[in-house]
Design a protein around this motif. Sequence first.
Motif, PDB file in Angstrom:
ATOM      1  N   GLU A  95     -58.685   4.748 -28.206  1.00 11.90           N
ATOM      2  CA  GLU A  95     -59.028   3.365 -27.993  1.00 11.90           C
ATOM      3  C   GLU A  95     -59.713   2.712 -29.139  1.00 11.90           C
ATOM      4  N   SER A 135     -66.225  -1.956 -25.631  1.00 12.38           N
ATOM      5  CA  SER A 135     -66.642  -1.893 -24.308  1.00 12.38           C
ATOM      6  C   SER A 135     -67.808  -2.225 -24.054  1.00 12.38           C
ATOM      7  N   ARG A 193     -62.017  -0.175 -28.998  1.00 14.54           N
ATOM      8  CA  ARG A 193     -62.647  -1.142 -28.387  1.00 14.54           C
ATOM      9  C   ARG A 193     -64.145  -0.871 -28.347  1.00 14.54           C
TER      10      ARG A 193
END
Length: 246
Positions: free
Chosen positions: A193, A197, A195
């Motif tokens: 991923e 977050s 990101r």
Amino acid sequence: MLDLTQINQNNLPKHIAVIMDGNGRWAKERGKLRVFGHENGVKAVRKTVENCARLNIKYLTLYAFSTENWKRPQIEVQTLMRLLVSSLRKELKTLEKNNIRLNAIGNLDALPSKAAKELKEVIEKTATNKGMVLTLALSYGSRNELVSAVKNLAIKVKNNLISPTDIDDNLINEHLYTHDMPDVDLLIRTSGEHRISNFLLWQIAYAELYFIDVFWPDFSEKHLVEAIISYQKRERRFGKTSEQLS
């Protein structure tokens, strides 16, 4: 075994932060419940902590549980809290052996009493350790952290303790959970991923980002070394030109 010869000891990241992602998907690939992934993720934590300590990394911050994670199924949240308590008990000897001081950031008041008690005890027992500082981000959200800092600064302005013109980067830093830590040099996120977050948004302003397509339970010494070597190959300019740096 960790091969330290591949790494330039004179150019180590002082502060490494890790978004430990992919436990659930790792378990799903094996036909297991998400809980199985979290249990195996604890093993990757132990290896990473020990390897960073061997490398003389000064600060390691792990994104263990976010403010958003409370929204997960209750059974998963309960399991994560249980794992937190059992891991703290089991890993105290590891922390002591490696001279590691445990720290925690986030809305710690939201933790179940048993987890909060265990966390406090381990933090107190390792408080005099002089090696690496291991920080667990628990019930942590960077936006919450920033909102809290702004509110505290606003109260001080209202009470004439500071002037609005006093507010700068340094003053904001002093009101963050990480006020006694340097900014992040290297941010690692597993699972493929790309990101952030809601993790250390202020503190990663100039961090080198490293995304790896490996689920957290499979994160090994090899992957840590590769991340650090990647970091060491990069030119950190902090807004300057290459010519200015040379």
